[in-house]
Design an enzyme around this catalytic site. Sequence first.
Site, PDB file in Angstrom:
ATOM      1  N   HIS A  23       0.738  -1.293   0.054  1.00  0.00           N
ATOM      2  CA  HIS A  23      -0.009  -0.054   0.043  1.00  0.00           C
ATOM      3  C   HIS A  23       1.060   1.140  -0.038  1.00  0.00           C
ATOM      4  CE1 HIS A  23      -3.589   2.455   1.162  1.00  0.00           C
ATOM      5  NE2 HIS A  23      -2.796   3.066   1.665  1.00  0.00           N
ATOM      6  N   GLU A  24       1.714   1.454   0.995  1.00  0.00           N
ATOM      7  CA  GLU A  24       2.454   2.571   1.228  1.00  0.00           C
ATOM      8  C   GLU A  24       3.660   2.715  -0.133  1.00  0.00           C
ATOM      9  OE1 GLU A  24       1.842   4.629   2.894  1.00  0.00           O
ATOM     10  OE2 GLU A  24       0.569   3.464   4.302  1.00  0.00           O
ATOM     11  N   HIS A  27       1.811   4.497  -2.780  1.00  0.00           N
ATOM     12  CA  HIS A  27       1.941   6.116  -2.746  1.00  0.00           C
ATOM     13  C   HIS A  27       3.467   6.565  -2.909  1.00  0.00           C
ATOM     14  CE1 HIS A  27      -1.818   6.651  -0.688  1.00  0.00           C
ATOM     15  NE2 HIS A  27      -1.347   5.906   0.295  1.00  0.00           N
TER      16      HIS A  27
END
Length: 368
Positions: A23-24, A27
């Site tokens: 997920h990170e 980003h």
Amino acid sequence: MLPSFFTTLLSFLVVLTVIVFVHEMGHYLVARWNKIAIQTFSIGFGPELFGWNDRHGTRWRVSAIPLGGYVRFVGDMNATSALPDNDVIANAGPELRDRLFVSKNVWQRISVVIAGPVANVLLTFVILYALLLGYGRYTIPPVIGDVVTGSVAAEAGLQPGDRILSVDGYAVRGFEDFQRLVATAPQRPVTIVLDRSGAEKTIVATPEAAETTDRFGKTHRIGRIGVSRDVENSDVTLYRPGPVEAVGMTFEEIRFIVDRTVAFIGDFFVGRGDREQLGGPVKVAQVSGEVATLGFAAFVNLIAMISLNIGIFNLLPVPMLDGGHLVYYLIEAVRGRPLSPRVQEVGFRIGLALVFTLTIFTLVNDLL
């Protein structure tokens, strides 16, 4: 067999670390692509356990509380990236100012925010696709054997010998598909398309809610309509789709999970919700340990399921979550200017309260 405490803890850490990292990383990669200065990439919250600095000046760290993670951009006031640090922005030189997150146009910021949930969906797709190609799936013909007298199925008009073609628009390739589509829709109408002696018919039935107990002693609320079939060894076949067909089957599986997740959440707004099925960190840990005892494929499949659900959850329009940031940026795109810092701060405080309340509720629910 129930898992040991060590197995549960290790499984939980593996599941959460993989999902949070992906997920990170979503980003992070899109931020780098947009030439945004990144201060920290953290797995976990709280005090740093260990870390290192890369050549771009980003601090990569593993922190003490493994319940999430974050990417913090240069110029953010804190790890949530909720509000900018005006002092840092004011003192930034021209080169750094161009690389600040707040200096990027609204569509670049939207792309960075949405990249996290998209990464979760991509992880789910890759895992499900690989499992489908690598393992195939065992299936039995989707033909009804018996219909219980007086059951939902009998009242709806289902008959022995009916071949199920689809449920709610999802293709039924085996009887196990039919069972799952019905089981995940307790007290919700389902549309069943079937073949009866060469003629196609459509039937609508509402599965009744029933309780079942899994091999670990956990009770689950499922839907039942009252059909079954006997299974001989000769009925079971291993189906291996080709690479192209597997793409479509994987997308259909993801659509099914999203659909049922949204329906599950919607049940709470119409009085059908079952809070026993809600889970927080404790339940995720318990399930991770249990599924780990079932083998590699089951464990990796669990990672895919949780990853997709975390992606969906993060898209909820709640400030503090990615969905809340998206709402702010979409409003900015429409208005041509951002909401005032005061309005954003109030929104983030409300969002923090909502997330905190939900966390406490699920934690208490897990422990009761």
